[in-house]
Write a protein that holds these residues in place. Sequence first.
Motif, PDB file in Angstrom:
ATOM      1  N   LEU A  69       0.774  -1.337  -0.184  1.00  0.00           N
ATOM      2  CA  LEU A  69      -0.004  -0.135   0.011  1.00  0.00           C
ATOM      3  C   LEU A  69       0.684   1.072  -0.003  1.00  0.00           C
ATOM      4  CD1 LEU A  69      -2.854   0.816  -0.012  1.00  0.00           C
ATOM      5  CD2 LEU A  69      -2.779   0.966   2.323  1.00  0.00           C
ATOM      6  N   ASN A  70       2.174   1.351   0.923  1.00  0.00           N
ATOM      7  CA  ASN A  70       2.998   2.574   0.728  1.00  0.00           C
ATOM      8  C   ASN A  70       3.536   2.783  -0.466  1.00  0.00           C
ATOM      9  OD1 ASN A  70       2.369   3.502   3.421  1.00  0.00           O
ATOM     10  ND2 ASN A  70       4.027   2.113   4.098  1.00  0.00           N
ATOM     11  N   GLY A  71       4.060   1.539  -1.152  1.00  0.00           N
ATOM     12  CA  GLY A  71       4.638   1.750  -2.503  1.00  0.00           C
ATOM     13  C   GLY A  71       3.785   2.203  -3.677  1.00  0.00           C
ATOM     14  N   SER A  72       2.622   2.026  -3.382  1.00  0.00           N
ATOM     15  CA  SER A  72       1.702   2.375  -4.655  1.00  0.00           C
ATOM     16  C   SER A  72       0.456   3.242  -4.127  1.00  0.00           C
ATOM     17  CB  SER A  72       1.242   1.147  -5.385  1.00  0.00           C
ATOM     18  OG  SER A  72       0.096   1.437  -6.148  1.00  0.00           O
ATOM     19  N   GLN A  73       0.265   4.294  -4.984  1.00  0.00           N
ATOM     20  CA  GLN A  73      -0.696   5.010  -4.708  1.00  0.00           C
ATOM     21  C   GLN A  73      -2.089   4.718  -5.799  1.00  0.00           C
ATOM     22  OE1 GLN A  73      -1.956   6.931  -2.128  1.00  0.00           O
ATOM     23  NE2 GLN A  73      -0.023   6.248  -1.174  1.00  0.00           N
ATOM     24  N   GLU A  74      -1.676   3.813  -6.575  1.00  0.00           N
ATOM     25  CA  GLU A  74      -2.618   3.091  -7.398  1.00  0.00           C
ATOM     26  C   GLU A  74      -4.014   2.733  -7.127  1.00  0.00           C
ATOM     27  OE1 GLU A  74      -3.261   2.620 -11.794  1.00  0.00           O
ATOM     28  OE2 GLU A  74      -1.434   3.289 -10.564  1.00  0.00           O
ATOM     29  N   LEU A  75      -4.280   2.430  -6.122  1.00  0.00           N
ATOM     30  CA  LEU A  75      -5.427   1.838  -5.687  1.00  0.00           C
ATOM     31  C   LEU A  75      -6.199   3.197  -5.332  1.00  0.00           C
ATOM     32  CD1 LEU A  75      -7.267  -0.553  -5.168  1.00  0.00           C
ATOM     33  CD2 LEU A  75      -6.394  -0.792  -2.694  1.00  0.00           C
ATOM     34  N   PRO A  76      -5.819   4.109  -4.484  1.00  0.00           N
ATOM     35  CA  PRO A  76      -6.609   5.137  -4.243  1.00  0.00           C
ATOM     36  C   PRO A  76      -6.919   6.001  -5.671  1.00  0.00           C
ATOM     37  CG  PRO A  76      -4.856   5.228  -2.683  1.00  0.00           C
ATOM     38  CD  PRO A  76      -4.621   4.004  -3.633  1.00  0.00           C
ATOM     39  N   ARG A  77      -6.054   6.085  -6.599  1.00  0.00           N
ATOM     40  CA  ARG A  77      -6.111   6.853  -7.717  1.00  0.00           C
ATOM     41  C   ARG A  77      -7.163   6.179  -8.551  1.00  0.00           C
ATOM     42  NH1 ARG A  77      -0.909   8.304  -8.507  1.00  0.00           N
ATOM     43  NH2 ARG A  77      -0.342   6.229  -8.884  1.00  0.00           N
ATOM     44  N   LEU A  78      -7.308   4.772  -8.619  1.00  0.00           N
ATOM     45  CA  LEU A  78      -8.221   4.037  -9.478  1.00  0.00           C
ATOM     46  C   LEU A  78      -9.795   4.177  -8.814  1.00  0.00           C
ATOM     47  CD1 LEU A  78      -6.180   0.509 -10.188  1.00  0.00           C
ATOM     48  CD2 LEU A  78      -7.077   2.289 -11.856  1.00  0.00           C
ATOM     49  N   MET A  85     -16.592   8.418 -12.647  1.00  0.00           N
ATOM     50  CA  MET A  85     -16.965   7.760 -13.709  1.00  0.00           C
ATOM     51  C   MET A  85     -18.489   7.787 -13.205  1.00  0.00           C
ATOM     52  SD  MET A  85     -14.453   5.102 -14.925  1.00  0.00           S
ATOM     53  CE  MET A  85     -15.199   4.390 -16.431  1.00  0.00           C
ATOM     54  N   THR A  86     -18.829   7.547 -11.869  1.00  0.00           N
ATOM     55  CA  THR A  86     -20.395   7.150 -11.372  1.00  0.00           C
ATOM     56  C   THR A  86     -21.124   8.511 -11.553  1.00  0.00           C
ATOM     57  OG1 THR A  86     -19.787   7.639  -9.057  1.00  0.00           O
ATOM     58  CG2 THR A  86     -19.484   5.117  -9.904  1.00  0.00           C
ATOM     59  N   ASN A  87     -20.258   9.537 -11.555  1.00  0.00           N
ATOM     60  CA  ASN A  87     -20.969  10.870 -11.589  1.00  0.00           C
ATOM     61  C   ASN A  87     -21.422  11.328 -13.122  1.00  0.00           C
ATOM     62  OD1 ASN A  87     -20.668  11.329  -8.817  1.00  0.00           O
ATOM     63  ND2 ASN A  87     -18.747  12.362  -9.191  1.00  0.00           N
ATOM     64  N   VAL A  88     -20.619  10.730 -13.789  1.00  0.00           N
ATOM     65  CA  VAL A  88     -20.927  10.889 -15.313  1.00  0.00           C
ATOM     66  C   VAL A  88     -22.037  10.147 -15.820  1.00  0.00           C
ATOM     67  CG1 VAL A  88     -19.964  11.011 -17.571  1.00  0.00           C
ATOM     68  CG2 VAL A  88     -18.624  11.766 -15.825  1.00  0.00           C
ATOM     69  N   TYR A  89     -21.947   8.749 -15.655  1.00  0.00           N
ATOM     70  CA  TYR A  89     -22.599   7.391 -16.052  1.00  0.00           C
ATOM     71  C   TYR A  89     -23.725   7.091 -14.889  1.00  0.00           C
ATOM     72  CZ  TYR A  89     -19.097   7.227 -19.594  1.00  0.00           C
ATOM     73  OH  TYR A  89     -18.129   7.685 -20.523  1.00  0.00           O
ATOM     74  N   SER A  90     -24.650   6.521 -15.368  1.00  0.00           N
ATOM     75  CA  SER A  90     -25.960   6.166 -14.526  1.00  0.00           C
ATOM     76  C   SER A  90     -25.423   4.846 -13.905  1.00  0.00           C
ATOM     77  CB  SER A  90     -27.149   5.762 -15.376  1.00  0.00           C
ATOM     78  OG  SER A  90     -28.141   5.164 -14.510  1.00  0.00           O
ATOM     79  N   THR A  91     -25.127   4.640 -12.569  1.00  0.00           N
ATOM     80  CA  THR A  91     -24.525   3.517 -11.973  1.00  0.00           C
ATOM     81  C   THR A  91     -25.508   3.003 -11.026  1.00  0.00           C
ATOM     82  OG1 THR A  91     -22.346   4.802 -12.249  1.00  0.00           O
ATOM     83  CG2 THR A  91     -22.553   2.920 -11.051  1.00  0.00           C
ATOM     84  N   PRO A  92     -25.545   1.612 -10.978  1.00  0.00           N
ATOM     85  CA  PRO A  92     -26.419   1.071 -10.282  1.00  0.00           C
ATOM     86  C   PRO A  92     -25.866   1.189  -8.545  1.00  0.00           C
ATOM     87  CG  PRO A  92     -25.736  -0.600 -11.526  1.00  0.00           C
ATOM     88  CD  PRO A  92     -25.027   0.858 -11.775  1.00  0.00           C
ATOM     89  N   GLU A  93     -27.000   1.226  -7.472  1.00  0.00           N
ATOM     90  CA  GLU A  93     -26.813   1.710  -6.164  1.00  0.00           C
ATOM     91  C   GLU A  93     -25.602   0.773  -5.569  1.00  0.00           C
ATOM     92  OE1 GLU A  93     -26.760   4.116  -3.050  1.00  0.00           O
ATOM     93  OE2 GLU A  93     -27.691   4.424  -4.967  1.00  0.00           O
ATOM     94  N   GLU A  94     -25.622  -0.470  -6.235  1.00  0.00           N
ATOM     95  CA  GLU A  94     -24.639  -1.627  -5.456  1.00  0.00           C
ATOM     96  C   GLU A  94     -23.165  -1.092  -5.840  1.00  0.00           C
ATOM     97  OE1 GLU A  94     -27.058  -2.461  -7.529  1.00  0.00           O
ATOM     98  OE2 GLU A  94     -28.531  -3.724  -6.145  1.00  0.00           O
ATOM     99  N   ILE A  95     -23.001  -0.449  -7.241  1.00  0.00           N
ATOM    100  CA  ILE A  95     -21.664  -0.234  -7.565  1.00  0.00           C
ATOM    101  C   ILE A  95     -21.303   1.057  -6.448  1.00  0.00           C
ATOM    102  CG2 ILE A  95     -20.295   1.064  -9.227  1.00  0.00           C
ATOM    103  CD1 ILE A  95     -20.999  -2.015  -9.883  1.00  0.00           C
ATOM    104  N   HIS A  96     -22.144   1.929  -6.051  1.00  0.00           N
ATOM    105  CA  HIS A  96     -21.821   3.058  -5.238  1.00  0.00           C
ATOM    106  C   HIS A  96     -21.534   2.426  -3.876  1.00  0.00           C
ATOM    107  CE1 HIS A  96     -22.714   6.592  -7.472  1.00  0.00           C
ATOM    108  NE2 HIS A  96     -24.096   5.804  -8.068  1.00  0.00           N
TER     109      HIS A  96
END
Length: 116
Positions: A69-78, A85-96
């Motif tokens: 986790l320390n070596g990568s900030q990839e996860l928070p960035r992803l 993307m959920t703000n742009v596209y219609s996303t099911p509540e489960e994804i939120h």
Amino acid sequence: MSQQLSETEGNMLAIIDKYREELNLATAHEHRLVDEYAKVSVEKEARGRVIDSLHREAIMWMDRFTSTLNGSQELPRLLARAKAMTNVYSTPEEIHGLLNYCQHMIDLMAHIIRSR
């Protein structure tokens, strides 16, 4: 007099035999206690080794997890990109719900790392 000495000797021998028997019983009891103590000591030592081994393994995995986790900030960035993307596209509540759970886990991991 000889008869009294003989009776006294017999009584003394009976007393000696009685105490010898009690001594043998006490010695046998002592041996059982020593054996039991040895068993308990061995079990306690084995339990301690198992606990130490599990603790070392937990620390090893925590260190790997932390360095990943320390070596990568990839996860928070992803996660941030996915939330955007959920703000742009219609996303099911489960994804939120899943994204919020991921955010919670990232926050928890960051807290664990800071507290180490």
